[in-house]
Design an enzyme around this catalytic site. Structure first.
Site, PDB file in Angstrom:
ATOM      1  N   ASP A 222     -33.092  -0.178 -31.262  1.00 29.45           N
ATOM      2  CA  ASP A 222     -33.570  -1.500 -30.859  1.00 29.45           C
ATOM      3  C   ASP A 222     -34.979  -1.734 -31.413  1.00 29.45           C
ATOM      4  OD1 ASP A 222     -33.066  -3.848 -29.118  1.00 29.45           O
ATOM      5  OD2 ASP A 222     -34.851  -3.133 -28.072  1.00 29.45           O
ATOM      6  N   GLU A 275     -29.705  18.049 -37.928  1.00 30.88           N
ATOM      7  CA  GLU A 275     -29.423  19.373 -37.331  1.00 30.88           C
ATOM      8  C   GLU A 275     -27.958  19.474 -36.899  1.00 30.88           C
ATOM      9  OE1 GLU A 275     -31.984  19.689 -33.914  1.00 30.88           O
ATOM     10  OE2 GLU A 275     -33.792  19.533 -35.137  1.00 30.88           O
TER      11      GLU A 275
HETATM   12  C1  NOJ Z   1     -33.173  -6.668 -29.434  1.00 33.09           C
HETATM   13  C2  NOJ Z   1     -31.950  -6.719 -28.574  1.00 33.09           C
HETATM   14  O1  NOJ Z   1     -30.826  -6.916 -29.395  1.00 33.09           O
HETATM   15  C3  NOJ Z   1     -32.175  -7.838 -27.594  1.00 33.09           C
HETATM   16  O2  NOJ Z   1     -31.011  -8.133 -26.866  1.00 33.09           O
HETATM   17  C4  NOJ Z   1     -33.323  -7.473 -26.699  1.00 33.09           C
HETATM   18  O3  NOJ Z   1     -33.615  -8.561 -25.860  1.00 33.09           O
HETATM   19  C5  NOJ Z   1     -34.579  -7.137 -27.505  1.00 33.09           C
HETATM   20  N1  NOJ Z   1     -34.298  -6.301 -28.621  1.00 33.09           N
HETATM   21  C6  NOJ Z   1     -35.588  -6.429 -26.656  1.00 33.09           C
HETATM   22  O4  NOJ Z   1     -35.154  -5.123 -26.362  1.00 33.09           O
END
Ligand code: NOJ
Length: 584
Positions: A222, A275
């Site tokens: 993310d 790994e």
């Molecule tokens: C990207 C994620 O896809 C989204 O849903 C989220 O709100 C933001 N990152 C923050 O984590």
């Protein structure tokens, strides 16, 4: 819920191949909205387990799960309090282990989300910090900065949260404001962590290993570009670099994004993935502003792949798509990274609606005039949805013919449209809540899956269960899984046949690609050939973005996105908004 026991026609991918990710078709599950096994109105891991045969039969190679970890769900799971346990609303760690094993038995790999830019305010690190005054070591795991003004009563700088309002929240200690503010690029419930702190490095090393040891095949990262902030927290925003003709040649990102320090983190993570046997993989949510900058993350000792946001945001237009395909290949091929393709995810207005309304480009946070059909408040009418579905079919075939790996977001295989008529009190997206409804947000692409034609929740949950967490349109009865399985011309049948062909014709995944503009003289048509040096045949994909039929000489039609397309006298006539795969 429909019971899927029959896994016919499945040609298993080579699970043992360490390179499976180079051409995998990955199905994204938003766990809250896929299948509810216990009747609480919320999807869960056992719901996924029960329906794994559906995915095997559809023919996908892997599942990517949006987060199912412990957390308050302020941002749909992207606010994690414990990275190494399952939130009770989704099930237990044992359910997750069983799910991984059962998916593997069906030849399906598992990718899960890791959220390393921020924790939840419920994470023990943040709870420890907030219990102490500024200056204490507990705060060093986050970004805590003195505010401006005599008493620090103003935010430290002008940074704005992606979810509206300042990216800083002032802390209190013993009931009094401290004049110190913590950084949250997203919601105030998602404090950004300080990656210079060894505890943070260690927390994520442990998390990767924990899940890799349980058989997880990879992670989706993310906000992969956000982890390191510019030193000194300088104010200001993104800057465009122009050449002498005023053309944009580069974009210098906002100081809270895209700092070089992130690459060191990914080199460390890659060594951890290496790994394991077979190697575990990473796919980055890399929000860099140019394809050239994204490519840096895909160097051989960093991430394996990244999402192609240029393709995702491109409008339904031959030029936009061609430009993205060319750029993607230009930057990925030299570093040996596979190209990837995606048109839908849990953050994006569904492509059916975007394409049907002719959106120029996609930006979920846009707040243009609400009545404009480019506004994310706009409710597409039936005609626009029908056009969008037709284009969604054409887009699916085009995407699955491009080289490399592709993503299908749950419900895309059913041609679901964005749901706009969700009552304000049911909406949960912080984008909607924090902007006070100004930006409609993402709830409309997270509405639960319709499995059956009838039933209170169209098969999403048991008949005697609670209402789904977001209301589902009754009209989805007609596009439910059950309805589409019975129909050989449905979007589901089209997707399934295309995936089967992709497995039978490996050159569609791994082969090379060349444009075949010689086949059709029209700027509104994209024609390309997939071939590999060792095979005599090749496959040509032709997508007609224009509003007139085009005719192409061919030997056979492998598949067409519309049912009425076939060969006559050695020619195939391709109607508007239609894609075909041909043998010439
Ligand atoms: C990207 C994620 O896809 C989204 O849903 C989220 O709100 C933001 N990152 C923050 O984590």
């Amino acid at each position: 819920m429909t019971n899927f026991t029959h896994v016919a026609g499945r040609v298993h991918a080579d699970l043992a191949s360490p390179d499976w990710w180079r051409e995998a078709v990955i199905y994204q599950i938003y766990p809250k909205s896929w299948a509810d096994s216990n009747g609480d109105g919320i999807g869960d891991l056992n719901g996924v387990r029960q329906n794994l045969p559906y995915l095997a039969e559809l023919g996908v190679d892997a599942i990517w799960f949006s987060p199912f970890f412990v957390g308050p769900q302020t941002d749909g799971g992207y606010d994690v309090a414990d990275y190494r346990d399952i939130d009770p609303m989704f099930g237990t760690l044992q359910d997750a282990e069983a799910l991984i094993q059962e998916a593997h038995e069906l030849g399906i790999k598992i990718i899960i989300d890791v959220v390393p830019n921020h924790t939840s305010v419920e994470h023990p690190f943040f709870k420890a910090a907030i219990a102490t005054p500024p200056g204490s070591p507990e705060w060093e795991r986050y970004h805590l900065v003195r505010g401006q003004g005599e008493n620090g009563e103003l935010p430290p700088n002008d940074w704005i949260s992606i979810f509206s309002g300042p990216a800083w929240t002032q802390t209190n200690f013993e009931g009094k404001p401290t004049g110190y503010w913590y950084l949250h690029i997203f919601d105030a419930g998602q404090p950004d962590v300080n990656w210079d702190h060894p505890d943070i490095v260690d927390e994520f090393d442990k998390t990767l290993r924990f899940w890799f040891d349980r058989g997880v095949d990879g992670f989706r990262i993310d906000v992969a570009h956000g982890l390191v902030k510019s030193e000194g927290y300088p104010g200001g925003g993104e800057e465009k670099v122009l050449d002498e003709n005023g053309e944009i040649v580069d974009i210098i990102p906002h100081p809270y994004w895209c700092q070089d320090g992130v690459h060191e983190i990914y080199r460390r993570w890659r060594a951890i993935a290496n790994e394991y046997t077979p190697t575990r993989i990473f796919v980055g949510e890399i929000g860099e502003p140019t394809t050239a900058r994204v490519a840096k993350y895909l160097r051989p000792d960093e991430l394996h792949t990244g999402f192609n946001f240029g393709y995702l945001t491109a409008q339904w237009h031959a030029d936009s798509v061609r430009k993205n395909v060319n750029e993607t290949i230009e930057f990925n091929v030299p570093i040996g990274a596979p190209t990837t393709w995606v048109t839908d995810n849990h953050d994006t207005t569904r492509s059916v609606t975007r394409y049907g309304c002719d959106w120029p480009a996609h930006n979920w946070a846009d707040s243009v005039d609400r009545d404009s059909k480019f506004s994310n408040h706009y409710v597409a009418n039936d005609e626009e949805v029908a056009l969008g579905r037709r284009r969604g079919r054409a887009s699916m075939l085009q995407m699955l013919a491009l080289p490399g790996s592709a993503y299908i977001y749950q419900g895309q295989e059913l041609g679901l449209e964005e749901v706009r008529d969700i009552p304000a009190e049911k909406r949960q997206d912080p984008v909607y809540i924090n902007s006070k409804g100004d930006i409609v947000g993402r709830d409309g692409d997270r509405v639960p899956m319709p499995w059956t034609r009838s039933g209170k929740s169209l098969g999403f949950g048991p008949e005697d269960g609670a209402e789904p967490w977001l209301p589902m349109p009754r009209r989805w009865s007609e596009v439910s899984v059950e309805a589409q399985l019975e129909d050989p011309d449905s979007m589901h049948s089209l997707t399934r046949t295309a995936l089967l062909l992709r497995r039978q014709l490996p050159l569609l995944g791994s082969g090379q690609m060349r444009w075949r503009d010689d086949l059709v003289e029209s700027a509104n048509v994209l024609a390309f050939e997939r071939f590999d040096e060792t095979s005599v045949s090749s496959v040509v994909c032709v997508a007609n973005y224009g509003d007139e039929n085009v005719s192409v000489a061919a030997l056979s039609v492998l598949i067409a996105s519309q049912p009425d397309v076939s060969l006559h006298n050695g020619h195939v006539v391709i109607p508007p908004d239609t894609t075909v795969w041909l043998i010439l």
